[in-house]
Design a protein around this motif. Sequence first.
Motif, mmCIF file in Angstrom:
data_model
loop_
_atom_site.group_PDB
_atom_site.id
_atom_site.type_symbol
_atom_site.label_atom_id
_atom_site.label_comp_id
_atom_site.label_asym_id
_atom_site.label_seq_id
_atom_site.Cartn_x
_atom_site.Cartn_y
_atom_site.Cartn_z
ATOM 1 N N PRO A 239 7.359 16.225 -0.635
ATOM 2 C CA PRO A 239 8.340 15.803 0.352
ATOM 3 C C PRO A 239 8.380 16.089 1.925
ATOM 4 C CG PRO A 239 9.036 17.461 -1.418
ATOM 5 C CD PRO A 239 7.757 17.665 -1.239
ATOM 6 N N MET A 240 8.003 15.125 2.632
ATOM 7 C CA MET A 240 7.636 15.297 3.923
ATOM 8 C C MET A 240 8.577 14.981 4.857
ATOM 9 S SD MET A 240 3.572 14.759 4.220
ATOM 10 C CE MET A 240 3.229 13.750 2.846
ATOM 11 N N GLY A 241 8.755 15.646 5.949
ATOM 12 C CA GLY A 241 9.521 15.152 7.103
ATOM 13 C C GLY A 241 8.686 14.494 8.240
ATOM 14 N N ILE B 193 16.871 16.846 12.438
ATOM 15 C CA ILE B 193 15.653 17.108 13.067
ATOM 16 C C ILE B 193 14.641 16.006 12.729
ATOM 17 C CG2 ILE B 193 13.693 18.687 13.246
ATOM 18 C CD1 ILE B 193 16.198 20.952 12.662
ATOM 19 N N GLN B 194 14.450 15.810 11.523
ATOM 20 C CA GLN B 194 13.416 14.350 11.172
ATOM 21 C C GLN B 194 13.977 13.294 11.516
ATOM 22 O OE1 GLN B 194 10.418 15.678 10.684
ATOM 23 N NE2 GLN B 194 11.061 18.086 9.898
ATOM 24 N N GLU C 137 12.501 10.811 5.960
ATOM 25 C CA GLU C 137 12.240 11.745 4.941
ATOM 26 C C GLU C 137 11.288 10.929 3.919
ATOM 27 O OE1 GLU C 137 12.565 14.829 3.924
ATOM 28 O OE2 GLU C 137 13.664 15.437 5.539
ATOM 29 N N LEU D 208 8.731 10.818 0.560
ATOM 30 C CA LEU D 208 8.135 11.544 -0.789
ATOM 31 C C LEU D 208 6.921 10.878 -1.425
ATOM 32 C CD1 LEU D 208 9.044 13.828 -2.653
ATOM 33 C CD2 LEU D 208 10.537 12.014 -4.072
ATOM 34 N N THR E 6 5.784 17.118 8.783
ATOM 35 C CA THR E 6 6.108 18.471 8.290
ATOM 36 C C THR E 6 5.926 18.364 6.798
ATOM 37 O OG1 THR E 6 7.756 18.679 10.050
ATOM 38 C CG2 THR E 6 7.935 20.150 8.359
ATOM 39 N N PRO E 7 4.816 18.584 6.523
ATOM 40 C CA PRO E 7 4.491 18.651 5.060
ATOM 41 C C PRO E 7 4.911 19.736 4.123
ATOM 42 C CG PRO E 7 2.582 19.386 6.090
ATOM 43 C CD PRO E 7 3.762 19.370 7.134
ATOM 44 N N ALA E 8 5.222 19.416 2.836
ATOM 45 C CA ALA E 8 5.432 20.389 1.748
ATOM 46 C C ALA E 8 4.789 20.197 0.445
ATOM 47 C CB ALA E 8 6.923 20.631 1.876
ATOM 48 N N ILE E 9 4.806 21.054 -0.361
ATOM 49 C CA ILE E 9 4.295 20.584 -1.809
ATOM 50 C C ILE E 9 5.286 21.385 -2.602
ATOM 51 C CG2 ILE E 9 2.578 21.182 -3.559
ATOM 52 C CD1 ILE E 9 0.383 21.606 -1.572
ATOM 53 N N SER E 10 5.855 20.334 -3.702
ATOM 54 C CA SER E 10 6.823 20.899 -4.424
ATOM 55 C C SER E 10 6.387 21.539 -5.733
ATOM 56 C CB SER E 10 7.500 19.489 -4.932
ATOM 57 O OG SER E 10 8.019 19.627 -6.182
#
Lengths: 153, 154
Positions: B69-71, B101-102, B105, B107, B134-138
Amino acid sequence: MIDHIDSKIIALLGKDARMPNNKIAKAINVSEGTVRNRIAKLLKKNIINISLIRNVNQMDNPGIAFVGLDVEASLKDKIAMQLSKMPEVRFVSSLMGRHDLMAFVLADNATELSHILYQKIASLEGVQFTESSIGLKYFKYDYKWGRLLSEAK
Amino acid sequence: MKNNLDNLDIQILDLLEEDGRASAKSIALKLGITEVTASKRISKIIKGDHCKVVAIADFEKCGFEFLLPMGIRVHGKQLEQVAEKISSLDAVYSVSAVSGIQDLEILCATKTLDETVELLDVTLPAIKGIKSITPAISSKVYKFQTDWAPLGND
Protein backbone atom coordinates in the motif's frame (compact mmCIF):
# COMPACT_ATOMS: atom_id res chain seq x y z
CA MET A 1 0.28 -23.63 -5.98
CA ILE A 2 -1.70 -23.29 -9.16
CA ASP A 3 -0.90 -24.32 -12.72
CA HIS A 4 -1.78 -22.68 -16.02
CA ILE A 5 -5.16 -24.42 -16.31
CA ASP A 6 -6.10 -23.12 -12.85
CA SER A 7 -4.94 -19.64 -13.87
CA LYS A 8 -7.14 -19.67 -16.97
CA ILE A 9 -10.16 -20.83 -14.99
CA ILE A 10 -9.50 -18.17 -12.33
CA ALA A 11 -9.27 -15.48 -15.04
CA LEU A 12 -12.62 -16.50 -16.57
CA LEU A 13 -14.40 -16.81 -13.23
CA GLY A 14 -12.89 -13.47 -12.23
CA LYS A 15 -14.95 -11.86 -14.99
CA ASP A 16 -18.12 -13.88 -14.48
CA ALA A 17 -18.33 -16.52 -11.79
CA ARG A 18 -21.62 -17.83 -13.19
CA MET A 19 -20.07 -18.95 -16.46
CA PRO A 20 -21.21 -22.57 -16.93
CA ASN A 21 -18.59 -25.32 -16.72
CA ASN A 22 -19.18 -26.44 -20.32
CA LYS A 23 -18.50 -22.93 -21.61
CA ILE A 24 -15.30 -22.68 -19.57
CA ALA A 25 -14.24 -26.12 -20.83
CA LYS A 26 -14.73 -25.03 -24.42
CA ALA A 27 -12.95 -21.71 -23.94
CA ILE A 28 -9.79 -23.25 -22.53
CA ASN A 29 -9.92 -26.58 -24.34
CA VAL A 30 -10.22 -29.06 -21.50
CA SER A 31 -13.02 -31.45 -20.53
CA GLU A 32 -16.01 -30.35 -18.50
CA GLY A 33 -15.00 -32.84 -15.79
CA THR A 34 -11.60 -31.19 -15.48
CA VAL A 35 -13.24 -27.78 -15.07
CA ARG A 36 -15.61 -29.13 -12.43
CA ASN A 37 -12.78 -30.78 -10.48
CA ARG A 38 -10.49 -27.78 -10.73
CA ILE A 39 -13.14 -25.36 -9.50
CA ALA A 40 -14.00 -27.66 -6.60
CA LYS A 41 -10.31 -27.89 -5.68
CA LEU A 42 -9.75 -24.10 -5.93
CA LEU A 43 -12.74 -23.46 -3.70
CA LYS A 44 -11.82 -26.16 -1.20
CA LYS A 45 -8.28 -24.86 -0.83
CA ASN A 46 -9.60 -21.33 -0.42
CA ILE A 47 -7.57 -20.17 -3.42
CA ILE A 48 -10.72 -18.59 -4.84
CA ASN A 49 -14.01 -17.58 -3.36
CA ILE A 50 -17.18 -16.82 -5.32
CA SER A 51 -18.42 -13.44 -4.17
CA LEU A 52 -21.15 -11.03 -4.89
CA ILE A 53 -19.64 -7.57 -5.10
CA ARG A 54 -21.91 -4.59 -4.68
CA ASN A 55 -21.07 -1.40 -6.51
CA VAL A 56 -19.81 1.44 -4.31
CA ASN A 57 -20.64 3.86 -7.15
CA GLN A 58 -24.30 3.02 -6.63
CA MET A 59 -24.22 4.33 -3.09
CA ASP A 60 -25.64 7.84 -2.75
CA ASN A 61 -22.73 9.51 -1.05
CA PRO A 62 -20.18 7.04 0.25
CA GLY A 63 -17.43 8.19 2.59
CA ILE A 64 -14.18 6.36 1.96
CA ALA A 65 -10.94 6.88 3.87
CA PHE A 66 -7.45 5.42 3.81
CA VAL A 67 -6.12 5.59 7.34
CA GLY A 68 -2.50 5.16 8.42
CA LEU A 69 -2.04 4.57 12.13
CA ASP A 70 1.01 4.90 14.35
CA VAL A 71 0.46 2.91 17.50
CA GLU A 72 2.05 1.84 20.76
CA ALA A 73 4.21 -1.12 19.68
CA SER A 74 2.93 -3.58 22.25
CA LEU A 75 -0.69 -2.88 21.31
CA LYS A 76 -0.35 -3.19 17.51
CA ASP A 77 -1.87 -6.66 17.23
CA LYS A 78 -4.69 -5.81 19.63
CA ILE A 79 -5.54 -2.59 17.77
CA ALA A 80 -5.50 -4.43 14.43
CA MET A 81 -8.02 -6.92 15.83
CA GLN A 82 -10.21 -4.13 17.22
CA LEU A 83 -10.20 -2.40 13.83
CA SER A 84 -11.05 -5.68 12.08
CA LYS A 85 -14.16 -6.02 14.22
CA MET A 86 -15.58 -2.69 13.02
CA PRO A 87 -17.99 -3.40 10.16
CA GLU A 88 -17.13 -0.16 8.33
CA VAL A 89 -13.43 -1.03 8.30
CA ARG A 90 -12.93 -3.07 5.15
CA PHE A 91 -9.18 -3.67 5.17
CA VAL A 92 -6.64 -3.87 7.95
CA SER A 93 -2.97 -4.65 7.60
CA SER A 94 0.17 -4.17 9.62
CA LEU A 95 2.90 -2.42 7.65
CA MET A 96 6.64 -2.26 7.31
CA GLY A 97 7.39 1.40 6.68
CA ARG A 98 5.06 4.37 6.36
CA HIS A 99 2.87 3.56 9.38
CA ASP A 100 2.36 0.70 11.79
CA LEU A 101 -1.11 -0.14 10.54
CA MET A 102 -3.26 0.75 7.55
CA ALA A 103 -7.04 0.58 7.37
CA PHE A 104 -9.64 1.35 4.68
CA VAL A 105 -12.99 2.62 5.84
CA LEU A 106 -16.24 2.66 3.86
CA ALA A 107 -19.10 4.57 5.44
CA ASP A 108 -22.57 5.47 4.18
CA ASN A 109 -21.80 9.19 4.24
CA ALA A 110 -19.30 11.83 5.40
CA THR A 111 -20.91 12.30 8.83
CA GLU A 112 -20.67 8.61 9.61
CA LEU A 113 -17.12 8.54 8.25
CA SER A 114 -15.97 11.31 10.59
CA HIS A 115 -17.63 9.53 13.50
CA ILE A 116 -15.72 6.34 12.72
CA LEU A 117 -12.41 8.12 12.16
CA TYR A 118 -12.46 10.38 15.19
CA GLN A 119 -14.71 8.66 17.73
CA LYS A 120 -14.09 5.00 17.05
CA ILE A 121 -10.58 4.72 15.58
CA ALA A 122 -8.54 7.66 16.92
CA SER A 123 -9.81 7.02 20.45
CA LEU A 124 -8.65 3.38 20.62
CA GLU A 125 -6.16 2.87 23.41
CA GLY A 126 -2.59 2.95 22.08
CA VAL A 127 -3.32 4.91 18.89
CA GLN A 128 -0.79 7.74 18.84
CA PHE A 129 -1.31 9.29 15.43
CA THR A 130 -3.61 8.79 12.48
CA GLU A 131 -3.27 10.15 8.96
CA SER A 132 -6.48 9.98 6.96
CA SER A 133 -6.86 10.50 3.24
CA ILE A 134 -10.36 10.82 1.88
CA GLY A 135 -11.12 8.94 -1.35
CA LEU A 136 -12.19 11.25 -4.18
CA LYS A 137 -12.00 9.25 -7.39
CA TYR A 138 -11.28 5.64 -8.30
CA PHE A 139 -9.09 5.04 -11.31
CA LYS A 140 -8.58 1.33 -10.91
CA TYR A 141 -9.89 -1.41 -8.70
CA ASP A 142 -9.17 -4.98 -9.67
CA TYR A 143 -11.84 -6.73 -7.65
CA LYS A 144 -10.67 -10.12 -8.89
CA TRP A 145 -7.99 -10.14 -6.22
CA GLY A 146 -8.12 -10.20 -2.45
CA ARG A 147 -6.98 -12.05 0.59
CA LEU A 148 -9.30 -14.87 1.54
CA LEU A 149 -9.09 -15.05 5.30
CA SER A 150 -11.52 -17.58 6.66
CA GLU A 151 -11.20 -16.26 10.21
CA ALA A 152 -12.43 -12.82 9.14
CA LYS A 153 -15.91 -14.15 8.32
CA MET B 1 -28.46 1.30 -4.27
CA LYS B 2 -31.43 -1.02 -4.39
CA ASN B 3 -33.59 1.61 -6.09
CA ASN B 4 -34.36 -0.30 -9.24
CA LEU B 5 -34.67 -3.64 -7.54
CA ASP B 6 -37.92 -5.05 -6.21
CA ASN B 7 -38.42 -7.45 -3.33
CA LEU B 8 -37.91 -10.57 -5.40
CA ASP B 9 -34.66 -9.16 -6.85
CA ILE B 10 -33.37 -8.48 -3.37
CA GLN B 11 -34.20 -12.02 -2.24
CA ILE B 12 -32.30 -13.37 -5.23
CA LEU B 13 -29.41 -11.02 -4.48
CA ASP B 14 -29.22 -12.38 -0.93
CA LEU B 15 -29.14 -15.97 -2.21
CA LEU B 16 -26.38 -15.10 -4.69
CA GLU B 17 -24.44 -13.53 -1.86
CA GLU B 18 -24.54 -16.88 -0.05
CA ASP B 19 -23.64 -18.90 -3.13
CA GLY B 20 -22.65 -17.03 -6.25
CA ARG B 21 -22.80 -20.11 -8.47
CA ALA B 22 -26.23 -21.27 -7.26
CA SER B 23 -28.23 -22.48 -10.27
CA ALA B 24 -31.39 -20.72 -11.43
CA LYS B 25 -33.18 -23.99 -10.65
CA SER B 26 -32.12 -24.06 -6.99
CA ILE B 27 -32.92 -20.38 -6.55
CA ALA B 28 -36.33 -20.92 -8.14
CA LEU B 29 -37.03 -23.81 -5.76
CA LYS B 30 -36.04 -21.82 -2.69
CA LEU B 31 -38.19 -18.84 -3.60
CA GLY B 32 -41.15 -20.75 -5.06
CA ILE B 33 -40.88 -19.15 -8.51
CA THR B 34 -40.36 -20.69 -11.94
CA GLU B 35 -36.90 -21.39 -13.24
CA VAL B 36 -37.51 -19.04 -16.19
CA THR B 37 -38.36 -16.15 -13.86
CA ALA B 38 -35.34 -16.88 -11.68
CA SER B 39 -33.07 -17.04 -14.70
CA LYS B 40 -34.38 -13.74 -16.12
CA ARG B 41 -34.07 -11.97 -12.80
CA ILE B 42 -30.53 -13.23 -12.22
CA SER B 43 -29.45 -11.91 -15.63
CA LYS B 44 -31.08 -8.58 -14.94
CA ILE B 45 -29.40 -8.24 -11.54
CA ILE B 46 -25.88 -9.20 -12.55
CA LYS B 47 -25.90 -7.39 -15.88
CA GLY B 48 -26.88 -4.09 -14.29
CA ASP B 49 -24.64 -1.69 -12.40
CA HIS B 50 -25.61 -2.98 -8.99
CA CYS B 51 -23.29 -5.88 -8.53
CA LYS B 52 -21.18 -8.58 -10.06
CA VAL B 53 -20.72 -12.23 -9.18
CA VAL B 54 -17.05 -13.04 -9.60
CA ALA B 55 -14.38 -15.34 -8.29
CA ILE B 56 -11.91 -13.55 -6.06
CA ALA B 57 -8.48 -15.12 -6.02
CA ASP B 58 -6.14 -15.05 -3.06
CA PHE B 59 -3.01 -12.97 -3.72
CA GLU B 60 -0.79 -15.05 -1.51
CA LYS B 61 -1.94 -18.47 -2.70
CA CYS B 62 -1.45 -17.33 -6.30
CA GLY B 63 2.16 -16.48 -5.57
CA PHE B 64 2.07 -12.76 -4.79
CA GLU B 65 4.37 -12.48 -1.77
CA PHE B 66 4.28 -8.70 -1.49
CA LEU B 67 1.30 -6.46 -1.00
CA LEU B 68 2.32 -2.81 -1.11
CA PRO B 69 0.00 0.00 0.00
CA MET B 70 1.75 3.13 -1.23
CA GLY B 71 1.11 6.83 -1.18
CA ILE B 72 1.99 8.88 -4.25
CA ARG B 73 2.37 12.64 -4.50
CA VAL B 74 2.01 14.24 -7.89
CA HIS B 75 3.20 17.50 -9.41
CA GLY B 76 0.46 20.08 -9.94
CA LYS B 77 -2.08 19.34 -12.60
CA GLN B 78 -0.83 15.98 -13.73
CA LEU B 79 -2.93 13.87 -11.37
CA GLU B 80 -5.19 12.30 -14.01
CA GLN B 81 -2.35 11.43 -16.38
CA VAL B 82 -0.22 9.97 -13.60
CA ALA B 83 -3.20 8.00 -12.23
CA GLU B 84 -3.93 6.56 -15.69
CA LYS B 85 -0.29 5.59 -16.22
CA ILE B 86 -0.06 3.89 -12.84
CA SER B 87 -3.38 2.13 -13.48
CA SER B 88 -1.98 0.62 -16.66
CA LEU B 89 0.67 -1.32 -14.72
CA ASP B 90 -0.14 -5.00 -14.16
CA ALA B 91 1.30 -5.00 -10.64
CA VAL B 92 -1.14 -2.30 -9.59
CA TYR B 93 -4.36 -3.53 -8.08
CA SER B 94 -6.06 -0.28 -7.14
CA VAL B 95 -5.55 3.45 -7.69
CA SER B 96 -7.57 6.09 -5.87
CA ALA B 97 -7.27 9.86 -5.87
CA VAL B 98 -7.40 11.15 -2.31
CA SER B 99 -7.35 14.38 -0.36
CA GLY B 100 -4.72 14.70 2.34
CA ILE B 101 -0.94 14.50 2.40
CA GLN B 102 -0.90 12.04 -0.47
CA ASP B 103 -2.51 12.61 -3.87
CA LEU B 104 -2.97 8.95 -4.78
CA GLU B 105 -3.31 5.82 -2.73
CA ILE B 106 -2.31 2.71 -4.64
CA LEU B 107 -2.14 -0.97 -3.81
CA CYS B 108 0.36 -3.15 -5.66
CA ALA B 109 1.06 -6.87 -5.60
CA THR B 110 4.37 -8.43 -6.60
CA LYS B 111 5.71 -11.96 -6.61
CA THR B 112 9.36 -11.48 -5.67
CA LEU B 113 11.66 -8.99 -4.00
CA ASP B 114 13.27 -8.34 -7.41
CA GLU B 115 9.87 -7.41 -8.87
CA THR B 116 9.19 -5.16 -5.89
CA VAL B 117 12.51 -3.36 -6.29
CA GLU B 118 11.95 -3.01 -10.04
CA LEU B 119 8.54 -1.44 -9.42
CA LEU B 120 9.82 0.96 -6.74
CA ASP B 121 13.16 1.91 -8.24
CA VAL B 122 12.56 1.73 -11.98
CA THR B 123 8.95 1.51 -13.15
CA LEU B 124 7.23 4.04 -10.89
CA PRO B 125 10.01 6.68 -10.87
CA ALA B 126 9.96 6.61 -14.69
CA ILE B 127 6.41 7.97 -14.71
CA LYS B 128 6.56 11.68 -15.39
CA GLY B 129 4.76 13.82 -12.85
CA ILE B 130 5.33 11.70 -9.75
CA LYS B 131 6.77 13.90 -7.01
CA SER B 132 7.24 11.29 -4.31
CA ILE B 133 6.54 7.66 -3.51
CA THR B 134 5.88 6.60 0.07
CA PRO B 135 6.09 2.83 0.01
CA ALA B 136 5.16 0.22 2.56
CA ILE B 137 5.02 -3.54 2.66
CA SER B 138 2.02 -5.18 4.19
CA SER B 139 3.33 -7.57 6.84
CA LYS B 140 0.09 -9.17 8.01
CA VAL B 141 -3.38 -8.73 6.55
CA TYR B 142 -6.00 -8.90 9.30
CA LYS B 143 -9.04 -8.14 7.19
CA PHE B 144 -9.75 -7.90 3.48
CA GLN B 145 -13.40 -7.58 2.71
CA THR B 146 -14.51 -7.78 -0.87
CA ASP B 147 -18.27 -7.36 -0.85
CA TRP B 148 -18.18 -3.71 -1.91
CA ALA B 149 -16.04 -2.25 -4.67
CA PRO B 150 -16.13 0.56 -7.20
CA LEU B 151 -17.29 -1.28 -10.32
CA GLY B 152 -16.45 0.35 -13.63
CA ASN B 153 -17.86 -0.31 -17.08
CA ASP B 154 -15.40 -3.00 -18.11
